[in-house]
Write a protein that holds these residues in place. Sequence first.
Motif, PDB file in Angstrom:
ATOM      1  N   LEU A  62      37.115 -60.864  36.237  1.00 26.50           N
ATOM      2  CA  LEU A  62      36.280 -60.319  35.165  1.00 26.50           C
ATOM      3  C   LEU A  62      36.312 -61.119  33.868  1.00 26.50           C
ATOM      4  N   GLY A  63      37.160 -62.135  33.805  1.00 23.59           N
ATOM      5  CA  GLY A  63      37.242 -62.928  32.591  1.00 23.59           C
ATOM      6  C   GLY A  63      38.264 -62.361  31.619  1.00 23.59           C
ATOM      7  N   ALA A  64      38.333 -62.983  30.460  1.00 19.70           N
ATOM      8  CA  ALA A  64      39.357 -62.640  29.465  1.00 19.70           C
ATOM      9  C   ALA A  64      39.227 -61.208  28.948  1.00 19.70           C
ATOM     10  N   ASP A  65      38.025 -60.645  28.930  1.00 24.64           N
ATOM     11  CA  ASP A  65      37.828 -59.293  28.399  1.00 24.64           C
ATOM     12  C   ASP A  65      37.900 -58.208  29.470  1.00 24.64           C
ATOM     13  N   GLY A  66      38.143 -58.590  30.710  1.00 31.19           N
ATOM     14  CA  GLY A  66      38.152 -57.618  31.803  1.00 31.19           C
ATOM     15  C   GLY A  66      39.159 -56.498  31.610  1.00 31.19           C
ATOM     16  N   MET A  67      40.376 -56.848  31.223  1.00 34.54           N
ATOM     17  CA  MET A  67      41.411 -55.826  31.038  1.00 34.54           C
ATOM     18  C   MET A  67      41.053 -54.904  29.880  1.00 34.54           C
ATOM     19  N   ALA A  68      40.491 -55.457  28.817  1.00 32.53           N
ATOM     20  CA  ALA A  68      40.082 -54.619  27.680  1.00 32.53           C
ATOM     21  C   ALA A  68      38.995 -53.632  28.105  1.00 32.53           C
ATOM     22  N   GLU A  69      38.071 -54.086  28.964  1.00 29.40           N
ATOM     23  CA  GLU A  69      37.021 -53.200  29.451  1.00 29.40           C
ATOM     24  C   GLU A  69      37.609 -52.074  30.302  1.00 29.40           C
ATOM     25  N   ILE A  70      38.572 -52.408  31.154  1.00 28.07           N
ATOM     26  CA  ILE A  70      39.214 -51.401  32.001  1.00 28.07           C
ATOM     27  C   ILE A  70      39.946 -50.380  31.133  1.00 28.07           C
ATOM     28  N   LYS A  71      40.691 -50.863  30.151  1.00 20.28           N
ATOM     29  CA  LYS A  71      41.422 -49.954  29.265  1.00 20.28           C
ATOM     30  C   LYS A  71      40.460 -49.065  28.481  1.00 20.28           C
ATOM     31  N   ALA A  72      39.325 -49.616  28.067  1.00 17.20           N
ATOM     32  CA  ALA A  72      38.334 -48.817  27.335  1.00 17.20           C
ATOM     33  C   ALA A  72      37.727 -47.747  28.249  1.00 17.20           C
ATOM     34  N   LEU A  73      37.490 -48.084  29.524  1.00 14.93           N
ATOM     35  CA  LEU A  73      36.966 -47.089  30.461  1.00 14.93           C
ATOM     36  C   LEU A  73      37.963 -45.962  30.665  1.00 14.93           C
ATOM     37  N   ILE A  74      39.228 -46.309  30.784  1.00 15.76           N
ATOM     38  CA  ILE A  74      40.265 -45.287  30.955  1.00 15.76           C
ATOM     39  C   ILE A  74      40.355 -44.428  29.700  1.00 15.76           C
ATOM     40  N   GLU A  75      40.340 -45.084  28.537  1.00 17.24           N
ATOM     41  CA  GLU A  75      40.421 -44.352  27.274  1.00 17.24           C
ATOM     42  C   GLU A  75      39.210 -43.458  27.080  1.00 17.24           C
ATOM     43  N   GLY A  76      38.023 -43.956  27.425  1.00 20.80           N
ATOM     44  CA  GLY A  76      36.789 -43.210  27.194  1.00 20.80           C
ATOM     45  C   GLY A  76      36.520 -42.111  28.196  1.00 20.80           C
ATOM     46  N   ALA A  77      37.379 -41.967  29.203  1.00 19.73           N
ATOM     47  CA  ALA A  77      37.158 -40.945  30.226  1.00 19.73           C
ATOM     48  C   ALA A  77      37.301 -39.532  29.674  1.00 19.73           C
ATOM     49  N   SER A  78      37.957 -39.380  28.538  1.00 19.93           N
ATOM     50  CA  SER A  78      38.107 -38.049  27.938  1.00 19.93           C
ATOM     51  C   SER A  78      37.244 -37.951  26.685  1.00 19.93           C
ATOM     52  N   THR A  79      37.004 -36.749  26.248  1.00 20.55           N
ATOM     53  CA  THR A  79      36.211 -36.531  25.032  1.00 20.55           C
ATOM     54  C   THR A  79      36.916 -37.126  23.822  1.00 20.55           C
ATOM     55  N   ASP A  80      38.235 -36.948  23.749  1.00 25.16           N
ATOM     56  CA  ASP A  80      38.986 -37.513  22.624  1.00 25.16           C
ATOM     57  C   ASP A  80      38.922 -39.036  22.644  1.00 25.16           C
ATOM     58  N   GLY A  81      39.015 -39.619  23.833  1.00 26.70           N
ATOM     59  CA  GLY A  81      38.955 -41.071  23.955  1.00 26.70           C
ATOM     60  C   GLY A  81      37.601 -41.612  23.544  1.00 26.70           C
TER      61      GLY A  81
END
Length: 194
Positions: A62-81
């Motif tokens: 996924l490139g250099a930003d792949g992990m950041a995208e994954i972490k953002a998806l995990i974080e954004g899975a909740s309303t608070d995130g």
Amino acid sequence: MGRKKKDGAASAAPKQTLEGLSDDQRYSLVEQHKQKYARLITAQKAANKAVQDHGKIIKADLGADGMAEIKALIEGASTDGEATIKARIERDIRVLKWLQVPIGTMEDLFPSNDRTPLTERAFNEGKRQGLAGESCNNPHHHTTEAHRFHNDGWAEGQKTKATKGFSKLEPGDAADVQASAALGSSRPTFEVAH
């Protein structure tokens, strides 16, 4: 309402305290905890190594930003995130304005009412579910256009995943598959790319 205490010899016996332990008993207890702690540390190191190795795969795929995208998806899975991500974006835009970086203008970056047509939102949610490998969880009534669009989006996500989302197994995993196949396992020889 608390729990009822059990009647019996176990509850009548006084509780052993640290001060009441003999030196041999204390050593035995320390040794028990040491063994479990050593197993947990070993497991933690193995898990950390697995996470680090998977991070390398993510970066390669996924490139250099792949992990950041994954972490953002995990974080954004909740309303608070989701609220946290929105606040971070709004803060970054404010800082860019202070730095005189031209960023364009949007009156309301996150409007309270989403003006995207319902059918488009349904299609996009269905496609997201299909790409993520989730079951088709269609919240729309079966007689509506949104229901049909959601199902179409899910099917497109599944089609994309099936044609572009698979990769060969790692060499170590391939050996496991061959060994399992020899035993009659039904484990697939390909896995979904991460």
